[in-house]
Scaffold this motif. Structure first.
Motif, PDB file in Angstrom:
ATOM      1  N   THR A 153      61.947 -53.154 -31.071  1.00 35.00           N
ATOM      2  CA  THR A 153      60.855 -52.908 -31.221  1.00 35.00           C
ATOM      3  C   THR A 153      60.666 -51.248 -31.248  1.00 35.00           C
ATOM      4  N   ILE A 154      59.894 -50.859 -31.133  1.00 34.33           N
ATOM      5  CA  ILE A 154      59.720 -49.276 -31.876  1.00 34.33           C
ATOM      6  C   ILE A 154      59.496 -48.591 -31.282  1.00 34.33           C
ATOM      7  N   LEU A 155      60.745 -47.744 -31.156  1.00 33.72           N
ATOM      8  CA  LEU A 155      60.996 -46.324 -30.340  1.00 33.72           C
ATOM      9  C   LEU A 155      60.188 -45.570 -30.673  1.00 33.72           C
ATOM     10  N   LYS A 156      59.860 -44.436 -30.385  1.00 30.47           N
ATOM     11  CA  LYS A 156      59.029 -43.187 -30.642  1.00 30.47           C
ATOM     12  C   LYS A 156      58.758 -42.181 -30.019  1.00 30.47           C
ATOM     13  N   LYS A 157      59.018 -41.056 -30.599  1.00 29.86           N
ATOM     14  CA  LYS A 157      59.560 -39.722 -29.682  1.00 29.86           C
ATOM     15  C   LYS A 157      58.467 -39.305 -30.632  1.00 29.86           C
ATOM     16  N   GLY A 158      57.788 -38.128 -29.732  1.00 26.15           N
ATOM     17  CA  GLY A 158      56.436 -36.964 -29.560  1.00 26.15           C
ATOM     18  C   GLY A 158      56.182 -35.669 -28.669  1.00 26.15           C
ATOM     19  N   MET A 159      56.108 -34.910 -29.376  1.00 24.49           N
ATOM     20  CA  MET A 159      55.450 -33.990 -28.504  1.00 24.49           C
ATOM     21  C   MET A 159      53.940 -33.832 -29.152  1.00 24.49           C
ATOM     22  N   SER A 160      52.649 -33.186 -27.695  1.00 24.28           N
ATOM     23  CA  SER A 160      52.124 -33.062 -28.318  1.00 24.28           C
ATOM     24  C   SER A 160      51.293 -31.939 -27.200  1.00 24.28           C
ATOM     25  N   PHE A 161      50.637 -31.061 -27.926  1.00 20.73           N
ATOM     26  CA  PHE A 161      50.239 -30.305 -26.784  1.00 20.73           C
ATOM     27  C   PHE A 161      48.454 -29.802 -26.612  1.00 20.73           C
ATOM     28  N   GLY A 162      48.314 -29.268 -25.979  1.00 22.39           N
ATOM     29  CA  GLY A 162      46.655 -29.225 -25.692  1.00 22.39           C
ATOM     30  C   GLY A 162      46.110 -27.557 -24.958  1.00 22.39           C
ATOM     31  N   ALA A 163      44.871 -26.955 -25.376  1.00 21.66           N
ATOM     32  CA  ALA A 163      45.222 -26.025 -25.103  1.00 21.66           C
ATOM     33  C   ALA A 163      43.067 -25.760 -24.616  1.00 21.66           C
ATOM     34  N   ASN A 164      42.771 -24.952 -23.543  1.00 23.74           N
ATOM     35  CA  ASN A 164      41.480 -24.524 -23.904  1.00 23.74           C
ATOM     36  C   ASN A 164      41.142 -23.421 -23.456  1.00 23.74           C
ATOM     37  N   PHE A 165      40.245 -23.353 -24.013  1.00 27.23           N
ATOM     38  CA  PHE A 165      39.302 -21.841 -23.236  1.00 27.23           C
ATOM     39  C   PHE A 165      37.612 -21.317 -23.308  1.00 27.23           C
ATOM     40  N   SER A 166      38.056 -20.460 -21.851  1.00 30.29           N
ATOM     41  CA  SER A 166      36.097 -20.874 -21.894  1.00 30.29           C
ATOM     42  C   SER A 166      36.087 -19.472 -21.438  1.00 30.29           C
ATOM     43  N   TYR A 167      34.844 -18.732 -21.985  1.00 29.39           N
ATOM     44  CA  TYR A 167      34.953 -17.335 -21.797  1.00 29.39           C
ATOM     45  C   TYR A 167      33.467 -17.634 -21.138  1.00 29.39           C
ATOM     46  N   LEU A 168      32.962 -17.081 -19.875  1.00 28.27           N
ATOM     47  CA  LEU A 168      31.348 -16.885 -19.323  1.00 28.27           C
ATOM     48  C   LEU A 168      31.470 -15.453 -18.963  1.00 28.27           C
ATOM     49  N   ASN A 169      30.276 -14.847 -19.551  1.00 29.40           N
ATOM     50  CA  ASN A 169      29.104 -13.722 -18.863  1.00 29.40           C
ATOM     51  C   ASN A 169      28.159 -13.987 -17.990  1.00 29.40           C
ATOM     52  N   THR A 170      28.277 -13.279 -17.315  1.00 28.63           N
ATOM     53  CA  THR A 170      26.891 -13.993 -16.140  1.00 28.63           C
ATOM     54  C   THR A 170      26.457 -12.050 -14.853  1.00 28.63           C
ATOM     55  N   ASN A 171      25.052 -12.643 -15.265  1.00 29.24           N
ATOM     56  CA  ASN A 171      23.976 -10.868 -14.499  1.00 29.24           C
ATOM     57  C   ASN A 171      23.416 -11.494 -14.394  1.00 29.24           C
ATOM     58  N   GLN A 172      23.425 -10.756 -12.809  1.00 27.12           N
ATOM     59  CA  GLN A 172      21.577 -11.004 -11.809  1.00 27.12           C
ATOM     60  C   GLN A 172      21.639  -9.682 -11.637  1.00 27.12           C
ATOM     61  N   LYS A 173      20.000  -9.198 -11.720  1.00 24.39           N
ATOM     62  CA  LYS A 173      19.660  -7.790 -11.282  1.00 24.39           C
ATOM     63  C   LYS A 173      18.804  -8.941  -9.700  1.00 24.39           C
ATOM     64  N   LEU A 174      19.915  -7.396  -8.955  1.00 23.90           N
ATOM     65  CA  LEU A 174      19.388  -8.170  -7.017  1.00 23.90           C
ATOM     66  C   LEU A 174      18.090  -7.519  -7.048  1.00 23.90           C
ATOM     67  N   ASP A 175      17.795  -8.430  -5.791  1.00 25.72           N
ATOM     68  CA  ASP A 175      16.373  -7.563  -5.027  1.00 25.72           C
ATOM     69  C   ASP A 175      16.506  -7.666  -3.617  1.00 25.72           C
ATOM     70  N   PRO A 176      16.070  -6.498  -3.722  1.00 29.45           N
ATOM     71  CA  PRO A 176      16.497  -5.678  -1.800  1.00 29.45           C
ATOM     72  C   PRO A 176      15.204  -6.789  -1.129  1.00 29.45           C
ATOM     73  N   THR A 177      14.218  -6.693  -1.260  1.00 25.61           N
ATOM     74  CA  THR A 177      13.455  -6.739  -0.908  1.00 25.61           C
ATOM     75  C   THR A 177      12.830  -8.513  -0.973  1.00 25.61           C
ATOM     76  N   LYS A 178      13.069  -8.837  -1.445  1.00 23.93           N
ATOM     77  CA  LYS A 178      13.248 -10.334  -1.717  1.00 23.93           C
ATOM     78  C   LYS A 178      14.480 -11.698  -0.424  1.00 23.93           C
ATOM     79  N   ILE A 179      15.148 -10.048  -0.386  1.00 21.77           N
ATOM     80  CA  ILE A 179      16.453 -10.785   0.518  1.00 21.77           C
ATOM     81  C   ILE A 179      16.168 -10.442   1.838  1.00 21.77           C
ATOM     82  N   ALA A 180      15.255  -9.164   1.764  1.00 18.25           N
ATOM     83  CA  ALA A 180      14.856  -9.275   3.551  1.00 18.25           C
ATOM     84  C   ALA A 180      13.406  -9.703   3.682  1.00 18.25           C
ATOM     85  N   GLU A 181      12.934  -9.904   2.412  1.00 19.35           N
ATOM     86  CA  GLU A 181      11.748 -11.563   3.423  1.00 19.35           C
ATOM     87  C   GLU A 181      12.096 -12.874   3.267  1.00 19.35           C
TER      88      GLU A 181
END
Length: 948
Positions: free
Chosen positions: A779-807
């Motif tokens: 057989t063939i014997l293996k040895k190894g090390m792997s690395f994984g990384a991920n990054f996510s950036y999110l910017n959310t924005n909403q204009k709230l409407d009190p009249t719409k919510i009331a209705e």
């Protein structure tokens, strides 16, 4: 209906059959240059015209091979030709052949690594699929899950870029967007939630032993349902093909906060979780409740688990096969929490209306049974899948402190005890078919019938306050408890039934030089038909006061049964009533309820076409007709009904340009929608938590989402990838959870404005740090090390409407802010894992994985009336997973979860910036106040598996 569907499934199983081809994939390396990838080598099937050429990564693939035994010939100019005999191709599986090529000394067959697994298992095959696919997608196979020591689906998907797992659950957030924006399917068919308050099933309840692969589509494809803006997570259930499988595994573990401590749960529920109880007969006239109000001590709260897996293939004639795979498992878990719990924060004083020291005991069970049967013959395939889940959560929660600063226990000394048992039963049945109607035409179809049963039998709560006002240490009494509902028993039943179907017909055209096709046209239909029934009755114990009534002191808060009994009912110390009335009202025992119906009918057409060798297009359009109706009868709202109906045209476009052999540039654009859930539209008061009630908004409407993604990806080697993605979402009528004016932190849902914008970026890196090989005699014997990384950036924005919510709402609420982020969205997500693997000897190896996850603060509910948003504080988690494969039969695992043991915190944000001017005069909350805090402790588990 249930019997009809069952008969249909069984009939189809008897009369239909199926066929699949196999394929060969692999990697060629150059022994002359330190095993670098060998490009442009030829791989041929001897005696046929089928073959392939390796790419810059040394990767190749030969598909559409009929089951059988072949000779594979690999050649390269100036190198020794390698001929590999007796390569077996199995239906529906991929055979991986990795070959180190040499110019001077040839290659021994001992150096050639040949493995055969299902295609969706193979890490090499899945990476090839990802590289060649037109749409933006990521797929994790069973081979990768095993290598990284992943034990459940929630943890598996959290390793994908931009995906995080919610602390303490299997709920996942994709690109910072939560449950509302995602869809979960099983084999392409919709999967109901095991929790009626959620849209998606808890992915943590799926062990990876039942999974062949998990596909995460973060862009819309018209073959998927349009109700998402985050991702479609499709679990492909495992199918077995082999001579036989029998594996038994056992595990045991502890939570560090539970070890050595006294542990308490409810009276009544069983250890296994298979428990139910109905309200007694004549509950208002007599005290007929049989379970105790008081907590029950648990001896040796140890986590255990066990599973049994079986598989077998039966030959039917010369060309047909019947494959069977089944798995059954049980697991449980004990948790302890201790911290603070506060109600709504008063403006000006920054003091919570209620403030408790909190302790909680929790016990979970999970029983899973799953079976797959596949019938395979020359030109057709048929698969039947059935899944049964029984999950339970039992909680014993105790709160000590100020119940109401202006009323009950205003100076402290109040005591609330709540015992809750919740059971979810989920049954899934699926029948899937695939038919090869010649070389160019293919038909796929599937039908599923799912049932969800949710029960909360006999939730119990009792409330005590000091017998002397202003003296917290005085003996306790029921006499000064203000509301009848503060002492209650609650019974809830919810049933959901859903029938779903998919069908498509594909036509391949324009034959290319590789005997494949450059074009594919697909027509399809999808349908979902769901019915829901919810019934609830709460028995309130009203404390009676007045002349002639002498309420006793409660010297022992652990002996509530000493007060609530038949003797004291006869003495007139209390009475029993529902929200509708007491025994003198004829309709008192009529449950409060809501019922609902949802229908989705969709048709679609898609075209995949390779415009030139580098540029491929996938375009389509889907039309969905959606109706959602709801009826209710509640004490507060009376009887009523409401309906939501819309027809959505959902186009999508995906483009892929091969910049080089190793790099792709992709674009995806689409329109989707987000549908509210029944619970969010039902005007029913859910008192699921002390200090927080929820109720629905029947006027809630669906959101419409416009989505765009651009991705650049680079594949340095066969096992490595670097990708960068920019994405955006424009959401019309966004749905948000929002707090309402109350003494607690009560929440509802509303379309809070005309639109919202979400813009973000993702970075993913997968790197093989090192890999070495050692030749042994056999057989063939293996040895190894792997690395994984991920990054996510999110910017959310909403204009709230009190009249719409009331209705558009039935409650009074005005948002504190004029602009804010989306509820449920995190700005930043980071995932990382490092895996070390080495072979000890043939069929013996050790794998260890260290996995990290972080998500930043996310809004739980939008603030109102001068209070800031309710925010879940960002949390970092670190897990250690290791496995030791002793030999062909025995494996041992050791897991340590939540090593950092962070404090889980929800806080009321300060109201600074973008404040509605009306609150500047009234006053706003100017500082952050912690609402809920606790720690979960470390979970340690040791597992053992034996494969016969």
């Amino acid at each position: 209906m249930k019997n009809l569907v069952t008969i249909l499934f069984l009939s189809c199983t008897v009369y239909l059959s199926a066929q699949e081809t196999g394929s060969i994939v692999g990697k060629l390396t150059d022994k002359e240059y330190n095993d670098e990838p060998l490009a442009f080598a030829n791989v041929l099937i001897k005696g046929t015209t089928k073959g392939a050429t390796s790419d810059f990564d040394g990767l190749y693939e030969i598909g559409n091979l009929e089951p059988g035994t072949y000779v594979v010939v690999i050649s390269y100019l100036g190198y020794e030709t390698v001929e590999i005999p007796n390569v077996t191709i199995e239906a529906g599986k991929v055979t991986t052949i990795n070959v180190p090529m040499s110019a001077s000394e040839g290659v021994s067959l001992d150096e050639v690594v040949v493995t055969t697994v299902a295609r969706k298992d193979s890490e090499v095959a899945l990476l090839l699929d990802q590289k060649r696919a037109v749409e933006i997608k990521t797929t994790i196979g069973a081979e990768e899950l095993t290598r990284k020591g992943v034990g459940d689906v929630a943890t598996a998907v959290s390793k994908v870029t931009g995906v995080s797992k919610q602390e303490g659950s299997g709920d996942v957030y994709v690109r910072g967007l939560g449950d509302r924006y995602n869809v979960t399917t099983l084999n392409g068919l919709p999967l109901p939630s095991n929790d009626p308050s959620k849209k998606n099933i808890d992915l943590g309840i799926f062990g990876t032993s039942i999974v062949e692969s998990i596909g995460i589509d973060k862009t819309f494809n018209v073959q998927n349902y349009g109700d998402f803006a985050g991702a479609n997570i499709d679990i492909l259930s495992r199918n077995y093909s082999g001579s036989g499988l029998l594996e038994v595994s056992l595990s045991s573990g502890v939570n560090t906060l539970v070890v050595g401590e006294q542990f308490y749960l409810n009276d009544g529920p069983t250890y296994s979780g298979f428990y139910d109880i109905n309200a007694p007969a004549f509950p208002l006239n007599n005290y007929n409740f049989t379970t105790s109000w008081d907590r029950s001590e648990v001896n040796s709260p140890t986590n255990i688990g066990g599973s049994l897996k079986i598989g077998k293939t039966f030959n039917i004639g010369e060309k047909a096969k019947l494959n069977f795979f089944g798995v059954g498992s049980f697991s449980n878990g004990y948790e302890y929490r201790e911290g603070i719990n506060r109600g709504g924060v008063n403006i000006g004083t920054a003091l919570a209306n209620s403030e408790y020291d909190y302790i909680g005991f929790k016990y979970n069970t999970n029983t899973t049974a799953m079976a797959n049967i596949g019938l395979i013959s020359e030109k057709h395939s048929l698969k039947y899948n059935t899944l049964y889940l029984n999950t339970t959560t039992q909680r014993q929660d105790e709160f000590t402190g100020i119940i109401d600063r202006e009323d009950d226990a205003a100076d402290g000394g109040g005591f609330i005890q709540r015992a809750t048992f919740e059971r979810n039963i989920l049954i899934v049945n699926q029948l899937l078919g695939n038919h090869k109607l010649g070389d160019q035409v293919e038909a796929d179809w599937g039908v599923s019938y799912n049932m969800l049963i949710n029960k909360v039998p006999n939730r119990r709560q009792n409330t005590l306050v000091p017998s002397i006002n202003g003296v917290p240490e005085s003996a306790k009494s029921f006499e000064f408890v203000s509301a009848a509902s503060d002492n209650h028993r609650y019974f809830q039943d919810l049933d959901e039934n859903e029938l779903a179907a998919n069908a498509s017909l594909s036509y391949n055209f324009k034959v290319n030089e590789d005997d494949g096709f450059d074009g594919k046209l697909t027509l399809g239909y999808s349908g979902r038909f769901k019915d829901v029934e919810f019934y609830a009755t709460q028995y309130n114990f009203r404390i009676r006061r007045g002349s002639g009534i002498n309420q006793p002191l409660i010297n022992d808060i652990r002996n509530i049964d000493g007060y609530f009994n038949q003797e004291n009912l006869n003495a007139g110390l209390y009475s029993i009533e529902t929200f509708r009335g007491n025994a003198g009202f004829g309709g008192a025992l009529i449950p409060q309820y809501y019922t609902g119906n949802q229908e989705v009918n969709a048709g679609y057409v898609s075209l995949s076409y390779k415009l030139n060798p580098k540029f491929t297009m996938l375009a389509g359009v889907r039309g969905e007709n959606i109706t959602q109706s709801i009826n209710w009868s509640t004490v507060i709202q009376g009887e009523g009904d409401n309906s939501l109906s819309t027809f959505e045209v959902l186009p999508s476009l995906s483009l892929k340009y091969e910049v080089t052999e190793k790099a792709n540039l992709r674009f995806a654009g689409s329109k989707t929608y987000t549908l509210p859930q029944f619970k969010e539209r039902a005007p029913f008061l859910f008192q699921e938590e002390v200090n927080q009630d929820t109720f629905g908004n029947p006027n809630l409407q669906n959101s419409v989402n416009y989505n765009a993604d651009v991705r650049w990806e680079f594949f340095p080697t066969a096992s490595e990838v670097v990708s960068l993605t920019a994405f955006g979402r424009y959401i019309l009528d966004p749905i948000n959870k929002i707090t309402v004016a109350s003494a607690a932190n009560d929440v509802s849902w509303a379309n809070t404005g005309d639109n919202a914008i979400a813009l973000g970026a993702e970075l993913e890196i997968r790197k093989q740090l090192f890999e070495t090989e050692k030749e042994m005699p056999n057989t063939i014997l293996k040895k190894g090390m792997s690395f994984g990384a991920n990054f996510s950036y999110l910017n959310t924005n909403q204009k709230l409407d009190p009249t719409k919510i009331a209705e558009e709402t039935t409650f009074t609420v005005r948002p504190t802010f004029t602009e804010t982020g989306l509820s449920g969205a995190s700005d930043f997500i980071a995932n990382g894992d490092i895996t070390y693997n080495f072979d000890i000897k043939e069929n013996s190896n050790i794998q260890t994985t260290l996995a990290y996850n972080y998500f930043s603060d996310r809004i739980f509910a939008l603030g109102s009336e001068g209070r800031g948003n309710l925010v879940d504080k960002g949390v970092s988690t670190l897990d250690f997973i290791s496995s030791f494969q002793v030999n062909d039969h025995i494996s041992i695992g050791l897991n340590a979860k939540n090593l950092l043991n962070p404090t889980v915190t929800r806080y009321q944000d300060n109201a600074i910036g973008n404040i509605d001017p009306i609150f500047i005069e009234r006053g706003v909350l100017e500082q952050e106040v912690d609402i809920l805090t606790y720690k979960k402790g470390l979970d340690l588990k040791l597992s053992f598996a034996y494969k016969f």
